[in-house]
Design an enzyme around this catalytic site. Structure first.
Site, PDB file in Angstrom:
ATOM      1  N   ASP A  87      22.584  14.303   8.956  1.00 42.69           N
ATOM      2  CA  ASP A  87      22.389  13.523   7.732  1.00 42.69           C
ATOM      3  C   ASP A  87      23.755  13.088   7.214  1.00 42.69           C
ATOM      4  OD1 ASP A  87      19.637  13.645   5.669  1.00 42.69           O
ATOM      5  OD2 ASP A  87      21.504  12.760   4.944  1.00 42.69           O
ATOM      6  N   LEU A  97       2.224  13.802   9.356  1.00 40.83           N
ATOM      7  CA  LEU A  97       2.133  15.027   8.553  1.00 40.83           C
ATOM      8  C   LEU A  97       1.834  14.732   7.088  1.00 40.83           C
ATOM      9  CD1 LEU A  97       4.818  15.637   6.603  1.00 40.83           C
ATOM     10  CD2 LEU A  97       5.844  16.145   8.794  1.00 40.83           C
ATOM     11  N   ARG A  98       1.118  15.672   6.475  1.00 45.06           N
ATOM     12  CA  ARG A  98       0.822  15.590   5.047  1.00 45.06           C
ATOM     13  C   ARG A  98       1.719  16.562   4.304  1.00 45.06           C
ATOM     14  NH1 ARG A  98      -4.880  18.007   5.658  1.00 45.06           N
ATOM     15  NH2 ARG A  98      -3.643  19.083   7.230  1.00 45.06           N
ATOM     16  N   LYS A 125       0.279   4.156  12.875  1.00 44.74           N
ATOM     17  CA  LYS A 125       0.648   4.879  11.656  1.00 44.74           C
ATOM     18  C   LYS A 125       0.272   4.091  10.406  1.00 44.74           C
ATOM     19  CE  LYS A 125       2.309   7.372   8.579  1.00 44.74           C
ATOM     20  NZ  LYS A 125       3.282   8.390   8.419  1.00 44.74           N
ATOM     21  N   ASN A 129      -2.701   5.114   7.500  1.00 40.22           N
ATOM     22  CA  ASN A 129      -2.498   5.241   6.054  1.00 40.22           C
ATOM     23  C   ASN A 129      -3.300   4.188   5.284  1.00 40.22           C
ATOM     24  OD1 ASN A 129      -0.961   7.504   6.212  1.00 40.22           O
ATOM     25  ND2 ASN A 129       0.952   6.587   5.552  1.00 40.22           N
ATOM     26  N   ALA A 144     -13.140  10.986  -5.709  1.00 35.20           N
ATOM     27  CA  ALA A 144     -12.822   9.976  -6.718  1.00 35.20           C
ATOM     28  C   ALA A 144     -11.945  10.605  -7.789  1.00 35.20           C
ATOM     29  CB  ALA A 144     -14.109   9.448  -7.335  1.00 35.20           C
ATOM     30  N   GLY A 145     -11.203   9.770  -8.496  1.00 37.66           N
ATOM     31  CA  GLY A 145     -10.335  10.293  -9.548  1.00 37.66           C
ATOM     32  C   GLY A 145      -9.310   9.253  -9.953  1.00 37.66           C
ATOM     33  N   CYS A 191       4.180   7.735   0.309  1.00 38.32           N
ATOM     34  CA  CYS A 191       3.724   7.105   1.561  1.00 38.32           C
ATOM     35  C   CYS A 191       2.631   6.068   1.368  1.00 38.32           C
ATOM     36  CB  CYS A 191       3.258   8.173   2.529  1.00 38.32           C
ATOM     37  SG  CYS A 191       4.572   9.317   2.941  1.00 38.32           S
ATOM     38  N   ARG A 216       6.956  11.167  -6.679  1.00 41.04           N
ATOM     39  CA  ARG A 216       7.126   9.746  -6.374  1.00 41.04           C
ATOM     40  C   ARG A 216       5.798   9.028  -6.584  1.00 41.04           C
ATOM     41  NH1 ARG A 216       9.394   9.829  -0.466  1.00 41.04           N
ATOM     42  NH2 ARG A 216       8.162  11.739  -0.469  1.00 41.04           N
TER      43      ARG A 216
HETATM   44  C1  UGA Z   1      -0.187  10.745   3.650  1.00 37.55           C
HETATM   45  C2  UGA Z   1      -1.145  10.818   4.854  1.00 37.55           C
HETATM   46  O1  UGA Z   1      -2.298  11.584   4.510  1.00 37.55           O
HETATM   47  C3  UGA Z   1      -0.450  11.457   6.050  1.00 37.55           C
HETATM   48  O2  UGA Z   1      -1.310  11.463   7.173  1.00 37.55           O
HETATM   49  C4  UGA Z   1       0.813  10.660   6.357  1.00 37.55           C
HETATM   50  O3  UGA Z   1       1.535  11.223   7.442  1.00 37.55           O
HETATM   51  C5  UGA Z   1       1.701  10.650   5.123  1.00 37.55           C
HETATM   52  O4  UGA Z   1       1.004  10.065   4.018  1.00 37.55           O
HETATM   53  C6  UGA Z   1       2.913   9.832   5.437  1.00 37.55           C
HETATM   54  O5  UGA Z   1       2.779   8.617   5.639  1.00 37.55           O
HETATM   55  O6  UGA Z   1       4.000  10.402   5.611  1.00 37.55           O
HETATM   56  P1  UGA Z   1       0.622  12.531   1.798  1.00 37.55           P
HETATM   57  O7  UGA Z   1       1.396  11.402   1.181  1.00 37.55           O
HETATM   58  O8  UGA Z   1       1.281  13.839   1.993  1.00 37.55           O
HETATM   59  O9  UGA Z   1       0.108  12.099   3.273  1.00 37.55           O
HETATM   60  O10 UGA Z   1      -0.625  12.749   0.867  1.00 37.55           O
HETATM   61  P2  UGA Z   1      -2.216  12.692   1.012  1.00 37.55           P
HETATM   62  O11 UGA Z   1      -2.746  14.019   1.232  1.00 37.55           O
HETATM   63  O12 UGA Z   1      -2.594  11.620   1.964  1.00 37.55           O
HETATM   64  O13 UGA Z   1      -2.630  12.238  -0.461  1.00 37.55           O
HETATM   65  C7  UGA Z   1      -2.232  10.958  -0.948  1.00 37.55           C
HETATM   66  C8  UGA Z   1      -2.780  10.694  -2.331  1.00 37.55           C
HETATM   67  O14 UGA Z   1      -4.179  10.446  -2.266  1.00 37.55           O
HETATM   68  C9  UGA Z   1      -2.593  11.814  -3.351  1.00 37.55           C
HETATM   69  O15 UGA Z   1      -2.122  11.260  -4.564  1.00 37.55           O
HETATM   70  C10 UGA Z   1      -3.993  12.397  -3.503  1.00 37.55           C
HETATM   71  O16 UGA Z   1      -4.190  12.945  -4.772  1.00 37.55           O
HETATM   72  C11 UGA Z   1      -4.847  11.165  -3.288  1.00 37.55           C
HETATM   73  N1  UGA Z   1      -6.220  11.472  -2.816  1.00 37.55           N
HETATM   74  C12 UGA Z   1      -6.418  12.109  -1.629  1.00 37.55           C
HETATM   75  C13 UGA Z   1      -7.313  11.092  -3.579  1.00 37.55           C
HETATM   76  O17 UGA Z   1      -7.167  10.493  -4.669  1.00 37.55           O
HETATM   77  N2  UGA Z   1      -8.583  11.383  -3.132  1.00 37.55           N
HETATM   78  C14 UGA Z   1      -8.804  12.006  -1.958  1.00 37.55           C
HETATM   79  O18 UGA Z   1      -9.972  12.225  -1.596  1.00 37.55           O
HETATM   80  C15 UGA Z   1      -7.694  12.383  -1.177  1.00 37.55           C
END
Ligand code: UGA
Length: 442
Positions: free
Chosen positions: A32, A156-157, A213, A217, A261-262, A269, A339
C-alpha cells in the site's frame, strides 16, 4: 507449497484477501502507499471492524507468512502472482467509477516485471478496463510477453469477509484472448483449497469476468428495490411485506434472501456499482437497457425520504423542538462502515429539519462522528433514547432486535418506534404500549 503472492491495496478487500491467502498456506506481501495503514496492519490491528479477521491477520503475521510493505520493488522481486485490490470509488460529480488507483498499480508495477508473472485484478471495474490495463502493462513491462493479466472479481460481503474469501460461492477468472495459460495455472494453485472443495470455477474472457461482478451487484440492488416498491403497494393496501416476502421466497426461483424491505441499500459497493454500470452502459451505447437501474437507484433513495416523512408524522407533524433517538449508523449490521449509510443520511436529514437527534451504534460511532460531526452521539441505547419522542431503528443489529420494549418504554417521552428494517416483533412492542410502525407493514 504455497505461492508467493503480492496484494496491492490493503483496504477492506485487500487486507482481507492478503490475510486469507496467507491462511491458505501462501506467502503474502500486502502493498500500500499508506504507511500509517501498513504500520497498523503489521501490528495486527485492522482499521475497520470485521468479525474473525483480526485472528486470521495476527496468526499469519506471527507465523511470518504475511508481511506488509510500501515497496513495489520488493513486491515485484518477491511475488509472481500480483492481486490488484485497490478501491474504485464513484467519481466526484459523476456516475462513473474512478479508476486512478487501479491505473496507478499498473503504472508502478509493470515496469518492474522482469520474469513470468500473473496479475489478477480483483477490484470492481467497468467492462473494458482489464483489456486496457493489459495493453498498458505490455507496453511497460520488460518481460511483457511472459506476464499475463486476468480478472478475478471478488464477491465478499462485509461482516462475512473471511468466510466469503475462504469459502466462496464461485471463482470467476477472465483471461486475455489468446493467452492465459500461466494466469490460469497460477489461479488454480492459489485457490487449490477451494477447488479441492468443489467450488465452481468459471473461466471466461476479460469482459465477462468484469461484468459478472457488476451484474451480480446490480441484481442484488434490483432485488432490494423490487421488494421496497412492493412495500409501497403494501402500505397503500394494508398488506404485510414481510409475510409477502416469506411467501414468495419459498419459490426457489425467487428465494427469500435479499428480500428484506426497509430503508434500502447503502455502503461502499451497491450504490456506486450500479451507478458505474449505468455510466458504462451509456458510454457503450447500451444506455437504454439501464433505465432499469436508474429506477432501482431512485426507488432506493426515496426510501430514505419516506423514513424521514414517517418520523415527522410520528413526531406530530413537525420536527421542530422534538427529540429523536436513532439506533444504528452503519449501513448494515456487523459492520462499522458508514459509507452512503441510509441510517446516517436519515439522521442527518431529520436533524437539519429541526429535531435534536441522538445516535447510537455498537461499532460505527467513530466513523459516524467523522462523517457527521454535527449529530449528537450517545454511548449506549438507554442514553440515546432517554426523553425522546420517537425511536428509529435504522440498522438491524442483534442488540436492537433483542431490546426489551417494556424497559425501553420507561426511558422515552413517548412510546413511538419506527422499525426501518422490519426487524422487531410488532406484537411484543405493541403489547408493551408502543405505537409501532414498520415499512410496508400494517
Ligand atoms: C455487497 C454484495 O452483497 C457483495 O456480494 C459484494 O462483493 C460487495 O457488495 C462488493 O461489491 O464488494 P456489502 O456491501 O458488504 O456486499 O453489503 P450487502 O450485504 O450486500 O448489503 C448492502 C445493503 O443492502 C445494506 O445497506 C443492507 O442493509 C441492504 N439490504 C440487504 C437490504 O436493504 N435488504 C436486504 O434484504 C438485504
Amino acid at each position: 507449497m504455497g505461492r508467493r503472492i503480492a496484494v496491492f491495496g490493503t483496504g477492506y478487500l485487500g487486507a482481507t484477501h492478503a490475510a486469507c491467502m496467507a491462511e491458505l498456506g501462501h506467502e503474502v506481501l500486502g502493498v500500500d502507499v499508506d504507511e500509517a495503514k501498513l504500520a497498523k496492519l503489521a501490528a495486527g490491528e485492522l482499521p475497520f471492524y470485521e468479525p474473525g479477521l483480526p485472528a486470521v491477520l495476527r496468526r499469519n503475521l506471527n507465523s511470518g507468512s504475511l508481511r506488509f510493505t510500501t515497496s513495489y520493488e520488493e513486491a515485484a522481486d518477491f511475488a509472481n502472482v500480483h492481486f490488484i485490490a485497490v478501491g474504485t470509488p464513484q467519481k466526484h460529480g459523476e456516475l462513473a467509477a474512478d479508476l486512478r488507483y487501479v491505473d496507478a498499480v499498473i503504472e508502478s508495477l509493470a515496469p518492474l516485471l522482469t520474469r513470468p508473472a500473473a496479475i489478477l485484478g480483483k477490484s470492481t471495474v467497468p467492462a473494458g478496463t482489464a483489456a486496457r490495463l493489459a495493453a498498458r502493462m505490455r507496453s511497460l513491462a520488460p518481460a511483457s510477453e511472459q506476464v499475463e493479466l486476468a480478472w478475478n472479481p471478488e464477491f465478499l460481503r462485509e461482516g462475512f469477509a473471511v468466510a466469503d474469501t475462504l469459502h466462496p460461492d464461485r471463482i470467476v477468472l477472465g483471461l486475455e484472448s489468446g493467452r492465459g495459460a500461466y494466469a490460469e495455472a497460477a489461479a488454480r494453485e492459489v485457490y487449490a483449497t477451494q477447488l479441492t472443495a468443489d467450488t465452481p470455477f468459471l473461466v471466461t474472457d476479460l469482459a465477462t469476468a468484469e461484468l459478472v461482478k457488476t451484474a451480480a451487484n446490480a441484481f442484488l440492488a434490483t432485488k432490494i428495490s423490487f421488494i421496497n416498491s412492493i412495500a409501497e403497494v403494501c402500505e397503500a393496501t394494508g398488506a404485510d411485506v414481510s409475510m409477502l416476502a416469506d411467501a414468495i421466497g419459498h419459490d426457489a426461483r425467487i428465494g427469500r434472501r435479499f428480500l428484506n424491505a426497509g430503508i434500502g441499500f447503502g455502503g461502499g459497493c451497491l450504490p456506486k456499482d450500479i451507478r458505474a454500470f449505468i455510466a458504462m452502459a451509456g458510454e457503450l451505447g447500451a444506455g437504454q437497457a439501464f433505465s432499469l437501474l436508474r429506477e432501482v437507484d431512485g426507488i432506493n433513495m426515496r426510501r430514505r425520504n419516506k423514513m424521514v416523512d414517517l418520523a415527522r408524522e410520528a413526531a406530530g407533524g413537525s420536527f421542530i423542538g422534538t427529540r429523536i433517538g436513532v439506533l444504528g449508523a452503519a449501513f448494515k449490521p456487523d459492520s462499522d462502515d458508514v459509507r452512503d449509510s441510509p441510517a446516517l443520511n436519515i439522521a442527518g436529514q431529520i436533524q437539519l429539519q429541526g429535531a435534536a437527534v441522538t445516535v447510537y451504534d455498537p461499532q460505527a460511532m467513530d466513523n459516524a462522528r467523522q462523517l457527521f460531526p454535527t449529530l449528537q452521539y450517545a454511548q449506549d441505547v438507554p442514553t440515546a433514547c432517554t426523553g425522546v419522542d420517537v425511536v428509529l431503528i435504522l440498522t438491524e443489529w442483534q442488540q436492537f432486535v433483542g431490546l426489551d420494549p417494556g424497559e425501553l418504554g420507561t426511558l422515552v417521552r413517548s412510546r413511538s418506534v419506527i422499525d426501518g428494517r422490519n426487524c422487531l416483533d410488532p406484537r411484543a412492542w405493541r403489547e408493551a404500549g408502543w405505537k409501532y410502525r414498520g415499512i410496508g407493514r400494517p
